[in-house]
Design a protein around this motif. Structure first.
Motif, PDB file in Angstrom:
ATOM      1  N   PRO A  72     -82.786  11.855   2.986  1.00 25.19           N
ATOM      2  CA  PRO A  72     -82.101  11.127   4.059  1.00 25.19           C
ATOM      3  C   PRO A  72     -82.698  11.487   5.414  1.00 25.19           C
ATOM      4  O   PRO A  72     -82.908  12.664   5.718  1.00 25.19           O
ATOM      5  CB  PRO A  72     -80.647  11.593   3.928  1.00 25.19           C
ATOM      6  N   LEU A  74     -83.005  10.576   9.777  1.00 25.37           N
ATOM      7  CA  LEU A  74     -82.558   9.951  11.010  1.00 25.37           C
ATOM      8  C   LEU A  74     -83.804   9.520  11.774  1.00 25.37           C
ATOM      9  O   LEU A  74     -84.554  10.354  12.285  1.00 25.37           O
ATOM     10  CB  LEU A  74     -81.716  10.925  11.835  1.00 25.37           C
ATOM     11  N   ASN A  93     -79.897  13.958  17.719  1.00 27.40           N
ATOM     12  CA  ASN A  93     -80.233  13.770  16.308  1.00 27.40           C
ATOM     13  C   ASN A  93     -80.488  15.105  15.613  1.00 27.40           C
ATOM     14  O   ASN A  93     -80.060  15.312  14.471  1.00 27.40           O
ATOM     15  CB  ASN A  93     -81.459  12.860  16.184  1.00 27.40           C
ATOM     16  N   VAL A 107     -81.076  16.924   5.529  1.00 26.35           N
ATOM     17  CA  VAL A 107     -81.425  15.716   6.279  1.00 26.35           C
ATOM     18  C   VAL A 107     -82.585  16.066   7.202  1.00 26.35           C
ATOM     19  O   VAL A 107     -82.690  17.198   7.676  1.00 26.35           O
ATOM     20  CB  VAL A 107     -80.222  15.209   7.112  1.00 26.35           C
ATOM     21  N   THR A 109     -85.159  14.664  10.637  1.00 25.60           N
ATOM     22  CA  THR A 109     -85.266  13.760  11.772  1.00 25.60           C
ATOM     23  C   THR A 109     -86.709  13.291  11.888  1.00 25.60           C
ATOM     24  O   THR A 109     -87.651  14.068  11.682  1.00 25.60           O
ATOM     25  CB  THR A 109     -84.843  14.450  13.077  1.00 25.60           C
ATOM     26  N   TYR A 176     -81.696   5.161  13.150  1.00 22.36           N
ATOM     27  CA  TYR A 176     -81.432   4.544  11.854  1.00 22.36           C
ATOM     28  C   TYR A 176     -81.320   5.617  10.771  1.00 22.36           C
ATOM     29  O   TYR A 176     -82.072   6.593  10.781  1.00 22.36           O
ATOM     30  CB  TYR A 176     -82.555   3.574  11.483  1.00 22.36           C
ATOM     31  N   LEU A 177     -80.413   5.408   9.850  1.00 22.70           N
ATOM     32  CA  LEU A 177     -80.318   6.270   8.676  1.00 22.70           C
ATOM     33  C   LEU A 177     -81.096   5.616   7.545  1.00 22.70           C
ATOM     34  O   LEU A 177     -80.742   4.518   7.089  1.00 22.70           O
ATOM     35  CB  LEU A 177     -78.856   6.469   8.264  1.00 22.70           C
ATOM     36  N   THR A 184     -82.864   1.407   4.524  1.00 21.79           N
ATOM     37  CA  THR A 184     -82.125   1.605   5.763  1.00 21.79           C
ATOM     38  C   THR A 184     -80.691   1.149   5.549  1.00 21.79           C
ATOM     39  O   THR A 184     -80.452  -0.006   5.177  1.00 21.79           O
ATOM     40  CB  THR A 184     -82.762   0.821   6.919  1.00 21.79           C
ATOM     41  N   VAL A 201     -73.283  10.118   8.017  1.00 22.53           N
ATOM     42  CA  VAL A 201     -74.408  10.397   7.129  1.00 22.53           C
ATOM     43  C   VAL A 201     -73.919  11.100   5.868  1.00 22.53           C
ATOM     44  O   VAL A 201     -74.341  10.769   4.752  1.00 22.53           O
ATOM     45  CB  VAL A 201     -75.468  11.252   7.844  1.00 22.53           C
ATOM     46  N   TYR A 204     -72.487   8.605   3.407  1.00 14.25           N
ATOM     47  CA  TYR A 204     -73.517   7.863   2.661  1.00 14.25           C
ATOM     48  C   TYR A 204     -74.153   8.752   1.604  1.00 14.25           C
ATOM     49  O   TYR A 204     -74.442   8.291   0.486  1.00 14.25           O
ATOM     50  CB  TYR A 204     -74.586   7.346   3.618  1.00 14.25           C
TER      51      TYR A 204
END
Length: 209
Positions: A72, A74, A93, A107, A109, A176-177, A184, A201, A204
């Motif tokens: 995932p 960002l 972010n 996650v 970035t 955007y994730l 997306t 996030v 999801y």
């Protein structure tokens, strides 16, 4: 990195956020998406965002979108000479990613430049290191950057008619994730706080397991 550039970036990180120029044509609508993780939708659906790409990472390596989005992510479009918005959004972010990591969710970035003329891999390496050791910075040719921005419907325009060195770039400021598999699924405006971003996030990520 020059002393002037360090001063610019440090000052920018402390600046009050001002929305950069650029037309926002994502149309917010009421409703809830199928995962139940968002209360907003976008005209045409999030499935219409994204594209495959091959770009140059801040370490000089060429990487594909499949290699970048292996977790995932960002995703943000900006530029390193940006005096206010980009540093603040990048810091936000990174903070959201840290909050997620603290809860056991991995996650990353990703920062894609809209200013490939000035944003070399070396410049991106200096910039991304200010926010996170794990932030990925991507650049490429003018054509490659234009194609990636088109894929995410990102508007940008360099105001370089009179100054070829210290120009500013108008651009959109959404994050955007992007989930593994290059899908997306969500976007965040720049006024979304990191706590809310992390919560969405996480939703999801939980829904995908």
């Amino acid at each position: 990195m020059t002393a002037d550039r360090k001063i610019l970036l440090i000052g920018a990180a402390a600046a009050i956020g001002v929305l950069a120029g650029g037309a926002l044509f994502l149309t917010l609508q009421g409703g809830t998406d199928t995962s139940g993780c968002s209360n907003s939708a976008v005209a045409g659906g999030m499935d219409s965002f994204g594209t495959e790409f091959t770009l140059t990472r801040q370490d000089g390596q060429r990487v594909t979108s499949a290699e970048v989005f292996d977790r995932p992510s960002l995703l943000y479009f900006g530029y390193t000479f940006c005096p206010d918005v980009c540093p603040l959004d990048s810091a936000r972010n990174a903070e959201a990613a840290t909050l997620l990591e603290e809860s056991g969710k991995e996650v990353q970035t990703v920062f894609v430049t809209v200013d490939p003329r000035r944003d070399t891999p070396e410049i991106l390496a200096d910039y991304t290191s200010l926010f996170s050791d794990d932030m990925i910075g991507l650049t490429g040719s003018d054509e490659e950057i234009a194609a990636v921005n088109k894929g995410w419907r990102n508007y940008y325009k360099a105001n370089d008619e009179e100054d070829q060195e210290y120009y500013l770039v108008d651009h959109m400021t959404n994050t955007y994730l992007v989930m593994p598999g290059e899908q997306t699924v969500e976007f965040f405006s720049r006024d979304t706080p990191p706590e809310q971003m992390a919560e969405t996030v996480a939703c999801y990520m939980d829904a995908a397991t």
